[in-house]
Write an enzyme that holds these catalytic residues in place. Sequence first.
Site, PDB file in Angstrom:
ATOM      1  CG  HIS A 226       0.356   4.564   7.531  1.00 54.09           C
ATOM      2  ND1 HIS A 226      -0.580   3.672   7.066  1.00 54.09           N
ATOM      3  CD2 HIS A 226       1.554   4.078   7.136  1.00 54.09           C
ATOM      4  CE1 HIS A 226       0.033   2.695   6.413  1.00 54.09           C
ATOM      5  NE2 HIS A 226       1.322   2.914   6.442  1.00 54.09           N
TER       6      HIS A 226
ATOM      7  CG  HIS B  99      -0.163   0.059   2.553  1.00 54.96           C
ATOM      8  ND1 HIS B  99      -0.347  -0.820   3.585  1.00 54.96           N
ATOM      9  CD2 HIS B  99       0.784   0.922   3.004  1.00 54.96           C
ATOM     10  CE1 HIS B  99       0.438  -0.510   4.602  1.00 54.96           C
ATOM     11  NE2 HIS B  99       1.144   0.539   4.277  1.00 54.96           N
TER      12      HIS B  99
ATOM     13  CD  GLU C  52       3.666  -0.649   6.105  1.00 53.46           C
ATOM     14  OE1 GLU C  52       3.371   0.497   6.462  1.00 53.46           O
ATOM     15  OE2 GLU C  52       3.833  -0.957   4.898  1.00 53.46           O
TER      16      GLU C  52
ATOM     17  CG  HIS D  86       8.586   0.174   2.678  1.00 52.48           C
ATOM     18  ND1 HIS D  86       7.875  -0.949   3.017  1.00 52.48           N
ATOM     19  CD2 HIS D  86       7.788   1.221   3.033  1.00 52.48           C
ATOM     20  CE1 HIS D  86       6.698  -0.608   3.523  1.00 52.48           C
ATOM     21  NE2 HIS D  86       6.625   0.703   3.565  1.00 52.48           N
TER      22      HIS D  86
HETATM   23  C1  DHB Z   1       5.421   4.609   1.294  1.00 51.10           C
HETATM   24  C2  DHB Z   1       5.213   3.287   1.716  1.00 51.10           C
HETATM   25  C3  DHB Z   1       4.294   3.015   2.737  1.00 51.10           C
HETATM   26  O1  DHB Z   1       4.062   1.766   3.240  1.00 51.10           O
HETATM   27  C4  DHB Z   1       3.557   4.041   3.303  1.00 51.10           C
HETATM   28  O2  DHB Z   1       2.630   3.711   4.232  1.00 51.10           O
HETATM   29  C5  DHB Z   1       3.757   5.350   2.896  1.00 51.10           C
HETATM   30  C6  DHB Z   1       4.700   5.634   1.893  1.00 51.10           C
HETATM   31  C7  DHB Z   1       6.388   4.925   0.205  1.00 51.10           C
HETATM   32  O3  DHB Z   1       7.123   4.046  -0.264  1.00 51.10           O
HETATM   33  O4  DHB Z   1       6.401   6.081  -0.244  1.00 51.10           O
HETATM   34 FE    FE Z   2       2.718   1.834   5.052  1.00 50.27          FE
END
Ligand code: DHB
Ligand code: FE
Length: 277
Positions: A59, A12, A240, A193
Amino acid sequence: MATITGVVTTSHIPSIGRAIAKNLKQDPYWKKFFDGYPPVHAWLEKTRPDVAVVFYNDHGLNFFLDKMPTFAVGAAPEYVNADEGWGIPSLPPFRGDLDLSWHLIESLIAEDFDLTTCQEMLVDHAFTLPMKLLYPDDGPCPIRTVPICINTVQFPLPSAKRCFQLGRAVGDAIRAWNSDARVVVLGTGGLSHQLDGERAGFINKPFDVKFMDSLIADPEWATHYSIPELVELAGTQGIELVMWLAARATLTGSVQCVHSNYHIPISNTASGLMVMA
Ligand code: DHB
Ligand code: FE
């Protein structure tokens, strides 16, 4: 009794909302990402779920750092999306399923999960964009929804093992629900990430590939890691992936990979997609 049609796990990322709004699906940057979804649409057409149970993390839209439940289940007639500051258009409210919500809440609390029940709940990009990727037509989402939030934002976080146990209990509860509804289970977030700190931009493809494979053959593999170990391997936001574990755990017996896609990067994220049944 209700049946689980299968599980869809997907990343997401807010910029997906902008790409949808600006009709960039065929744009070179986006094509490989959006090309992952037509097989999911075909599978949804074939399996025709009536309701989606969605594991995701909020978030900061509905829960902020001052009050952060470990596990929260929606029990609202509808779930409203709102501006999170990413500059993406908000989506129409999502219909709830009060009967399933309260059945899940009662079953999970009877199984010793200490939940927060939310009779009002705003839903953020981690809920709305995966639903929009699955049901891209204009207008409100055509199926009912039950959101389940797992805290992956404010430490301490629940262990991967506990998230897997939550998913198992949700799966058992869905199968025991006195309804003829067909239920699809989603897990949103990941894969590797990290948005902040010295390792911002961190991506770990070998780990992601191993993790996706493990969900079919050895779904408890990642539960043997601690949260700090998973953060090391997948990044602070890659954690996540516990949503994928919870969603996968709703399935028992032999599970097949119906479809998968993996693409680096979308924004800061290694984007992953799986359909399991
Ligand atoms: C990004 C990834 C995420 O899981 C999120 O919640 C907000 C931003 C991103 O890669 O920009
Ligand atoms: Fe996220």
